[in-house]
Design an enzyme around this catalytic site. Structure first.
Site, PDB file in Angstrom:
ATOM      1  NE  ARG A 524      -7.777  66.024 -34.747  1.00 12.79           N
ATOM      2  CZ  ARG A 524      -8.728  65.934 -35.663  1.00 12.79           C
ATOM      3  NH1 ARG A 524      -8.825  64.870 -36.433  1.00 12.79           N
ATOM      4  NH2 ARG A 524      -9.587  66.918 -35.798  1.00 12.79           N
ATOM      5  CB  SER A 588     -12.110  73.776 -28.490  1.00  7.70           C
ATOM      6  OG  SER A 588     -11.965  73.310 -29.804  1.00  7.70           O
ATOM      7  CG  ASP A 642     -14.852  72.600 -30.081  1.00  2.75           C
ATOM      8  OD1 ASP A 642     -15.418  73.672 -29.760  1.00  2.75           O
ATOM      9  OD2 ASP A 642     -14.661  71.663 -29.286  1.00  2.75           O
TER      10      ASP A 642
HETATM   11 MG    MG Z   1     -13.403  67.830 -30.255  1.00  2.00          MG
END
Ligand code: MG
Ligand code: ADP
Length: 902
Positions: A524, A588, A642
């Protein structure tokens, strides 16, 4: 004919229209509901007794079984051999024994000794006395069962009246009697009622059989009911056979409007007046007597036999079922009728014979009608339980009336089909159902017990004791220390990466930020607007972009070019292409950072495997891709994990939040560590967030003792074999896959899906973790579980779906417990850092597994509470940690940077 119309008027009450039958059906349905309810059962006439028979034969039963059949028309001992040859074949040998009056009206001890003696005799005659055989006990009296092999007699019926048995467990009495014979070794595995026996015997030949019906000396029915509707038995899973004991229907007056003066007279003259009123309108024991009472009255009124009553006609039970059957053989004309009436000294005219034949028909037809109405109620219940528009089912039937009466079966079938047109019913006559049935129940119990053992053995390694979990916690604790220490950190599996995030938000942050979120299910790009002061708020706009598999596993350059392409699209979309906004990059994957805007990828995890990235600085790679594109410029301020984003997002609301946890595709934790404990970063003041990357816990083999062969299979089939062993036991990407491996193994062992491994079960990844959530949901009926499995191409039986649910439960529970054990190590460390007796701390959590699985979060929290009793941990759900968190970190970094400059 005058006589016929007179008769019709006379017996008007016995001819039941379909409307009346539908009404009886509705009354019986209501009575069943009453019998099943906890609070209403005691006043229900239809007792709906649980039988603890939970499964029907599946054809894989095999072995040699003994049975004793007591309470039917004859007492006998049997040996039943069941072969698992795919042809549902079995062999039965039996021997009948007398039931002398002194035995069936003597004491309980005498009765059971007699039964044991007969069994011994039978075993000797078949040369079986040296074998250890399981035995099923058909005991056709109403019993309150508490287990398959335990049941107390409610009351004797028929001609039995044995002292000291009522209210006691008949199985243990039989066992006691058998134990007196030291030379035989027989294990009583099940007791069953004859209806259940009938259903099970027919169920062996026809897998659709789920109703048992007896229409003989007595009448009764049983059927498979959903456990969740049976209040009197614990548990909601699967089905159990209910013995309705429907003969007592109407004992509370519910059928009084349908009972005739003859029914009342018959009842008053019976051994048990006021009881078994429905049975008295149906069963063969009473049909002849009803006919006799009608004929007697008609004769007395001068309508038959010239008004001459014979002594025989005055004698109770003089007309029997066999007479009624013979008289109704219409094909043979009136000869049978004439003969029978003559034997009763009644000198019938032809008109008399026609009239008597008619009476017999009306009486036996009523029996079939009433039976059909109650059966229709059961079939409707089955259909509604299954939530299907059309029910296809089989009714197994036994009993003399049904078997010998010339018209009875045809009439019964026809009426049932008329009353429940949406049920396709097959009626299957049982061959020695009541006797063989006990052996079938035993065979099924035997199979289930053996299967249970195998399933338990498969799932046993997933059950972790508290001690084992404590050990996991301690090992995790040790690994945390290795990761922090200078000498050991290079080789540590829990890498304890410094993040250079040193402060949490203080509410003064503000501005517009861009954020990228890479490493989850979705990629995103976000625009985040943060306001401070009184109008403190965070506003976010985001767009999701797909990362095709070929890019995820292509070259690094391709991956980052794609990312920049997505950013360009987003800026265009938002109309902010010219603005040079600060950007936080949530990435992440494990990164070794030297500052907040430098992160070297240690190694890909989850589904990523792009080349030429490991060992490279991801911020540099992003900057270069932006430069290659040469279209816009961005100020990359922070690279963020994250977990850290999650902690920061929750920290924005609750300053006590110093831990971030992710339980989604992957599994990871970060927490605020005291600088003095972080040996590889200069400085001893304050704190810094450590990204533990605990997913790698166990990569040195330290938890191999709890890894199962299924974990090893999942690991070997993954992109990063041997790595992330803890993550592979705890995170969403792998739980479904573990379940699939177990299902394959159970199927191979013949314990699931009839031993057939379907194409779809062979497909890696078919069993997604979201299915665990659905299947384990408490609100979901088994039927829905089956539907889910069906969607996956897995054709399951009811029992299969119970097992699948159990497997899912074992896997997700272990995941939550292991995760909890790890988190307990973290909070314990925090507590020691602070040097307090009791720690109050908040954990910010994100991840779909944690958020959507019906039990994961609860089990995780329970485990933490159990393993870290001195810590009071609050769990706070993070809303979009990776997006908002990245922006907040960027804002904090900017704020600190600006302070630094001033
Ligand atoms: Mg996530
Ligand atoms: P990520 O961890 O990829 O950032 P999420 O936190 O949304 O994103 O986790 C997605 C993962 O959660 C999926 O890969 C899947 O394994 C798991 N998942 C998806 N739906 C469910 C569900 N209903 N219940 C449990 N786990 C789920």
């Amino acid at each position: 004919m005058i006589l016929q119309s007179l008769l019709s008027l006379y017996l008007y009450h016995m001819r039941l229209s379909d409307d009346v039958l539908l009404d009886v059906m509705a009354r019986f349905q209501a009575e069943m509901v009453k019998g099943l309810g906890r609070d209403t059962n005691s006043t229900a006439t239809v007792k709906m007794l649980p039988t603890f028979v939970r499964s029907l034969p599946d054809g894989s039963e095999k072995g040699d079984f003994l049975a004793v059949d007591l309470g039917g028309s004859q007492f006998r001992a049997l040996e039943v051999k069941v072969f698992n040859d795919g042809k549902q074949s079995s062999q039965l040998e039996s021997k009948f024994y007398p039931t002398p009056k002194e035995v069936i009206q003597g004491s309980g001890t005498e009765l059971f000794n007699y039964v044991a003696d007969c069994l011994l005799d039978f075993m000797e005659s078949k040369n079986l006395q040296h074998k250890k055989l399981p035995l099923g006990f058909t005991f056709s009296f109403p019993c309150k069962q508490t287990k398959l092999e335990e049941g107390a007699l409610l009351a004797w019926t028929k001609h039995f009246k044995v002292r000291g048995v009522q209210g006691t467990d008949v199985v243990s009495s039989l066992r006691k009697a058998l134990q007196k014979h030291k030379d035989i070794d027989v294990d009583v595995l099940a007791m069953v009622n004859d209806t259940v026996g009938t259903m099970m015997t027919c169920g062996y030949d026809d897998p659709h059989c789920e109703v048992g019906l007896i229409i003989g000396t007595g009448t009764n029915a049983c059927y498979m009911e959903e456990m969740r509707h049976i209040d009197l038995v614990e548990g909601d899973e699967g089905r159990m056979c209910i013995n309705t004991e429907w003969g007592a229907f109407g004992d509370d007056g519910a059928l009084d409007d349908l009972r005739t003066e003859f029914d009342r007279e018959l009842d008053l003259g019976s051994l048990n007046p006021g009881k078994q009123l429905f049975e008295k309108m149906i069963s063969s024991l009473y049909l002849g007597e009803l006919v006799r009472l009608i004929l007697l009255k008609m004769t007395k009124e001068g309508l038959l036999f010239n008004g001459k009553v014979s002594t025989a006609l005055l004698t109770k039970d003089k007309i029997e079922m066999k007479h009624v059957c013979a008289m109704e053989k219409y094909k043979e004309g009136l000869s049978n009728t004439k003969e029978i009436l003559t034997e009763l000294n009644l000198f019938p005219s032809e008109e008399d014979c026609i009239a008597v034949q008619h009476v017999c028909t009306i009486v036996s037809f009523r029996s079939a009608n009433l039976c059909a109405a109650a059966l229709a109620a059961i079939l409707t219940r089955l259909r509604e339980n299954k939530k299907v528009l059309r029910l296809r089912t089989t009714v197994g039937i036994d009993g003399g009336l049904y078997k010998t009466h010339p018209q009875y079966p045809k009439r019964l079938h026809k009426v049932v089909r008329r009353l429940v047109p949406n049920c396709d019913v097959r009626f299957l006559l049982s061959q020695s159902g009541s006797a063989k049935g006990a052996a079938m129940v035993t065979a099924v119990a035997y199979r289930l017990a053996a299967q249970r053992k195998q399933i338990d053995a498969v799932l046993a390694p997933f059950l972790l004791s508290l001690d084992t979990l404590r050990e996991v916690k301690n090992k995790m604790r040790a690994e945390l220390e290795y990761g922090l220490k200078r000498e050991t950190q290079a080789s540590a599996t829990v890498k304890m990466l410094p993040t250079y995030v040193c402060g949490t938000p203080d509410g003064t942050e503000s501005g517009k930020f861009l954020a990228l979120d890479l490493g989850g299910t979705n990629f995103r790009v976000l625009l985040v607007k943060i306001r401070s002061g009184r109008r403190r708020s965070v506003q976010m706009y985001n767009k999701i972009f797909a990362i095709p598999l070929e890019i995820m596993q292509g070259t690094g350059e391709e991956l980052f070019d794609h990312i920049v392409q997505c950013i360009a699209d987003f800026l265009e979309y938002m109309g902010i292409k010219g603005a040079r906004l600060p950007l936080g990059f949530t990435f992440s994957f494990p990164c070794r950072q030297a500052s907040i805007d430098k992160g070297t990828l240690v190694g890909w995890t989850k589904g990523f495997k792009a080349t030429d990235c490991e060992g490279e600085d991801v911020v540099d790679m992003l900057r270069e891709a932006i430069r290659r594109r040469n279209e816009f410029d961005l100020d990359i301020v922070a690279v963020v994990n994250d977990t850290v984003g999650t902690m920061m997002t929750c920290g924005y609301e609750d300053p006590n939040c110093e831990i971030g946890l992710i339980a989604g595709t992957g599994s990871n934790v970060c927490y605020m560590e005291d600088m003095k404990n972080i040996e590889i970063v200069e400085g001893n003041e304050g704190k810094m967030c450590i990204n533990t990357e605990w997913g790698g816990f166990g990569d040195n083999g330290c938890i191999d003792n709890i890894r199962t062969k299924y974990d090893i299979q999942v690991d070997e089939g993954s992109l990063n074999a041997g790595k992330q062993r803890y993550e592979k036991m705890t995170s969403g990407m792998y739980l479904g896959e573990i379940v699939r491996q177990i299902l394959i193994d159970l199927t191979k062992q013949g314990l699931l899906f009839r031993g057939q491994i379907s194409e779809s079960l062979r497909k890696r990844g078919i069993f997604e973790t979201k299915f665990l959530s659905q299947i384990e949901s408490d609100r979901l009926a088994l039927l829905q579980v089956r539907r889910i499995l069906q969607q996956l191409g897995l054709d399951s039986t009811c029992e299969d779906s119970i097992i699948v649910k159990e497997v899912c439960g074992a896997v997700s529970r272990r995941a939550a417990q292991l995760c909890g054990a790890g988190l307990a190590a973290i909070v314990e460390k925090k507590r020691e850092n602070r040097g307090v007796e009791h720690l109050q701390i908040t954990v910010g959590v994100d991840g779909t597994l944690y958020k959507l699985h019906p039990h994961f979060s609860r089990v995780l929290q329970e485990t933490v509470r159990e393993l870290a009793p001195q810590c009071d941990v609050t769990f706070m759900l993070s809303e979009d940690g990776s997006g908002k968190g990245a922006a907040l970190i960027t804002a904090v970094a900017k704020r600190l940077h600006n302070i630094g400059r001033k």
